[in-house]
Write a protein that holds these residues in place. Sequence first.
Motif, mmCIF file in Angstrom:
data_model
loop_
_atom_site.group_PDB
_atom_site.id
_atom_site.type_symbol
_atom_site.label_atom_id
_atom_site.label_comp_id
_atom_site.label_asym_id
_atom_site.label_seq_id
_atom_site.Cartn_x
_atom_site.Cartn_y
_atom_site.Cartn_z
ATOM 1 N N ASN A 10 0.830 -1.206 0.000
ATOM 2 C CA ASN A 10 0.000 0.000 0.000
ATOM 3 C C ASN A 10 0.861 1.251 0.000
ATOM 4 O O ASN A 10 0.560 2.236 0.686
ATOM 5 C CB ASN A 10 -0.941 -0.011 1.211
ATOM 6 C CG ASN A 10 -2.041 -1.042 1.056
ATOM 7 O OD1 ASN A 10 -2.966 -0.848 0.285
ATOM 8 N ND2 ASN A 10 -1.919 -2.157 1.772
ATOM 9 N N ALA A 11 1.937 1.201 -0.777
ATOM 10 C CA ALA A 11 2.822 2.355 -0.939
ATOM 11 C C ALA A 11 2.824 2.783 -2.400
ATOM 12 O O ALA A 11 2.719 1.954 -3.310
ATOM 13 C CB ALA A 11 4.244 2.003 -0.494
ATOM 14 N N ALA A 12 2.946 4.081 -2.622
ATOM 15 C CA ALA A 12 2.994 4.616 -3.983
ATOM 16 C C ALA A 12 4.389 4.427 -4.570
ATOM 17 O O ALA A 12 5.386 4.477 -3.851
ATOM 18 C CB ALA A 12 2.636 6.098 -3.974
ATOM 19 N N GLN A 13 4.448 4.218 -5.869
ATOM 20 C CA GLN A 13 5.723 4.071 -6.553
ATOM 21 C C GLN A 13 5.866 5.132 -7.632
ATOM 22 O O GLN A 13 4.895 5.465 -8.318
ATOM 23 C CB GLN A 13 5.837 2.683 -7.197
ATOM 24 C CG GLN A 13 5.915 1.540 -6.218
ATOM 25 C CD GLN A 13 6.248 0.230 -6.922
ATOM 26 O OE1 GLN A 13 7.290 0.099 -7.550
ATOM 27 N NE2 GLN A 13 5.361 -0.741 -6.815
ATOM 28 N N LEU A 14 7.072 5.649 -7.775
ATOM 29 C CA LEU A 14 7.348 6.556 -8.874
ATOM 30 C C LEU A 14 7.069 5.847 -10.199
ATOM 31 O O LEU A 14 7.421 4.684 -10.372
ATOM 32 C CB LEU A 14 8.811 7.004 -8.848
ATOM 33 C CG LEU A 14 9.244 7.976 -7.749
ATOM 34 C CD1 LEU A 14 10.747 8.193 -7.823
ATOM 35 C CD2 LEU A 14 8.512 9.304 -7.850
ATOM 36 N N GLY A 15 6.447 6.573 -11.123
ATOM 37 C CA GLY A 15 6.251 6.030 -12.457
ATOM 38 C C GLY A 15 5.021 5.172 -12.641
ATOM 39 O O GLY A 15 4.870 4.539 -13.687
ATOM 40 N N TYR A 16 4.108 5.152 -11.666
ATOM 41 C CA TYR A 16 2.899 4.343 -11.773
ATOM 42 C C TYR A 16 1.621 5.197 -11.795
ATOM 43 O O TYR A 16 0.550 4.733 -11.473
ATOM 44 C CB TYR A 16 2.837 3.316 -10.644
ATOM 45 C CG TYR A 16 3.660 2.079 -10.959
ATOM 46 C CD1 TYR A 16 3.066 0.918 -11.429
ATOM 47 C CD2 TYR A 16 5.045 2.104 -10.839
ATOM 48 C CE1 TYR A 16 3.826 -0.202 -11.736
ATOM 49 C CE2 TYR A 16 5.819 0.995 -11.153
ATOM 50 C CZ TYR A 16 5.203 -0.162 -11.607
ATOM 51 O OH TYR A 16 5.959 -1.264 -11.920
ATOM 52 N N GLY A 17 1.769 6.450 -12.192
ATOM 53 C CA GLY A 17 0.610 7.313 -12.326
ATOM 54 C C GLY A 17 0.205 7.971 -11.029
ATOM 55 O O GLY A 17 0.772 7.701 -9.961
ATOM 56 N N PRO A 18 -0.807 8.855 -11.087
ATOM 57 C CA PRO A 18 -1.272 9.528 -9.870
ATOM 58 C C PRO A 18 -1.827 8.526 -8.875
ATOM 59 O O PRO A 18 -2.318 7.457 -9.256
ATOM 60 C CB PRO A 18 -2.354 10.475 -10.379
ATOM 61 C CG PRO A 18 -2.828 9.864 -11.656
ATOM 62 C CD PRO A 18 -1.617 9.218 -12.264
ATOM 63 N N CYS A 19 -1.751 8.888 -7.618
ATOM 64 C CA CYS A 19 -2.083 7.965 -6.533
ATOM 65 C C CYS A 19 -3.341 8.418 -5.804
ATOM 66 O O CYS A 19 -3.430 9.554 -5.335
ATOM 67 C CB CYS A 19 -0.907 7.894 -5.562
ATOM 68 S SG CYS A 19 -1.203 6.793 -4.180
ATOM 69 N N PHE A 20 -4.321 7.531 -5.719
ATOM 70 C CA PHE A 20 -5.491 7.770 -4.879
ATOM 71 C C PHE A 20 -5.130 7.515 -3.423
ATOM 72 O O PHE A 20 -4.521 6.494 -3.094
ATOM 73 C CB PHE A 20 -6.633 6.827 -5.259
ATOM 74 C CG PHE A 20 -7.366 7.192 -6.510
ATOM 75 C CD1 PHE A 20 -8.229 8.278 -6.538
ATOM 76 C CD2 PHE A 20 -7.204 6.432 -7.661
ATOM 77 C CE1 PHE A 20 -8.924 8.604 -7.686
ATOM 78 C CE2 PHE A 20 -7.892 6.746 -8.829
ATOM 79 C CZ PHE A 20 -8.750 7.846 -8.842
ATOM 80 N N SER A 21 -5.520 8.437 -2.555
ATOM 81 C CA SER A 21 -5.468 8.212 -1.110
ATOM 82 C C SER A 21 -6.911 8.252 -0.620
ATOM 83 O O SER A 21 -7.492 9.329 -0.479
ATOM 84 C CB SER A 21 -4.621 9.276 -0.413
ATOM 85 O OG SER A 21 -3.286 9.205 -0.854
ATOM 86 N N LYS A 22 -7.487 7.080 -0.407
ATOM 87 C CA LYS A 22 -8.909 6.998 -0.032
ATOM 88 C C LYS A 22 -9.174 7.740 1.269
ATOM 89 O O LYS A 22 -10.244 8.295 1.493
ATOM 90 C CB LYS A 22 -9.320 5.537 0.099
ATOM 91 C CG LYS A 22 -10.803 5.301 0.299
ATOM 92 C CD LYS A 22 -11.130 3.817 0.243
ATOM 93 C CE LYS A 22 -12.630 3.561 0.325
ATOM 94 N NZ LYS A 22 -13.143 3.773 1.681
ATOM 95 N N PHE A 23 -8.168 7.750 2.142
ATOM 96 C CA PHE A 23 -8.273 8.503 3.396
ATOM 97 C C PHE A 23 -6.890 9.025 3.756
ATOM 98 O O PHE A 23 -5.869 8.485 3.328
ATOM 99 C CB PHE A 23 -8.811 7.625 4.537
ATOM 100 C CG PHE A 23 -8.048 6.347 4.714
ATOM 101 C CD1 PHE A 23 -6.896 6.300 5.491
ATOM 102 C CD2 PHE A 23 -8.464 5.185 4.086
ATOM 103 C CE1 PHE A 23 -6.184 5.121 5.644
ATOM 104 C CE2 PHE A 23 -7.761 3.998 4.237
ATOM 105 C CZ PHE A 23 -6.617 3.961 5.012
#
Length: 465
Positions: free
Chosen positions: A359-372
């Motif tokens: 559940n971590a964002a990665q560079l290069g995988y598009g914008p990231c949703f943070s549901k909360f």
Amino acid sequence: MEKTLAYKPQSAWESYADARQHKNMEALAVRYIDFLTRCKTERETVDYVRERLTRAGYSEGFGADTGNGRVLRPLRGKALFAARRGSQPLVEGLALIAAHADTPRLDFKQRPLIEQPGVAQAKTHYYGGIRKYQWLARALALHGVIIRENGESLTVNIGEKPGDPVFCIADLLPHLAQKQSDQTISEAFDAEKLNIILAHSPKQAKGGKKDRDAPKDPVKEQLLDILHKKYGINEEDLITAELQAVPAGPARFVGFDKALVGGYGQDDRICVFTALEALLSAESGARNMAVIFWDKEEIGSDGATGAASRFFQYCVEDLVRAWAPGTPAPHVLLHSRALSADVQAALDPDFQEVHEKQNAAQLGYGPCFSKFTGSCGKYGASEADAEFFGELRCLYNAKGIPWQTAELGKVDLGGGGTVALFLAAYGMRVIDLGPAVLSMHSPFELASVADLHATLEAYKAFLEA
């Protein structure tokens, strides 16, 4: 092709693989680097946005006769609202993107000038969440505004042009830092020692007078002479000024492949830039579109120009009076849908243990949703409902826009806040969506060129949907 049952995030580099898309991505990144280089304070950012919108036909003021249905309203040079009329009744709400224009920095204190052995310095009070040691022994520029006693405003931007002096905070040499090395970071780096060196040469006593007649603070007095001769200001003018120390120098491409952008203030100016580009490039249609860029997010969103103020509400009320007289403004707010455009922390390659990797964002995988957002059991969170999240997921999948989802760190170790909860207070649907950033809140943050492009596509699709 049959869709697999398991979920796997899609790399933005794979989504935008052809040469034409790469050329567009590079061109966008070049414009973004220019924006980051020019806009290092909230005032400079709002000025940039205002100029771009004005050139695109946006008018200040919400009168009913605004012609093309494109309006903007700045507030005190630090916040800005802009709206574009669609064919739907306004009572059906706005498609809104909200970002913030402020970023962590060092602010001058009200009485900043001091003299210590060999130097004149400015005392500072840091703004937002910084790691203090990152601001030592690096070139700093001064940005801001000074109001002279006669009411004239002086814009300050020193340290960015070739030939400009820069400024810095001295660091303790390693030969004398043995005690400091055994301290915690909070003990070793005292906020009261974030003093910026402004000058070194002393003012000489006139006419060969004796040492007892020399100035008490010769370096400070020499500095005041320079400031008066060059800028027409005195020490009292600094009390009412807004002066910020920021990293000097331009944003740059990073890496042999130029696939990353490095620069100061990408949290959250990457979202300001992409939201502005989305509004300017979105096709006219049914949706009533709007963007708002706030100040003060990094310190809780309070103040007249922060998201906790009523600025947005007043703008919507005036919009209703101009475009849909008789429509209850609360209905417009309640039926609006919003993206809280803020960045997410990218998985740090050298400190992966602070993230929960799935559940971590990665560079290069598009914008990231943070549901909360929020922390420690979701306190201070705005949590998006499943229906709204699901609609956006379907929209982006249908358009082939890569996206991902994440939380900020492990459950009891991370967390943070955004402006989402201030929009949710009106009852509107809202979710956080923004690109991942590495070295967030540092003087030199990193973002992916692919994520920059994907974020623009995501914001544009949301406005047009």
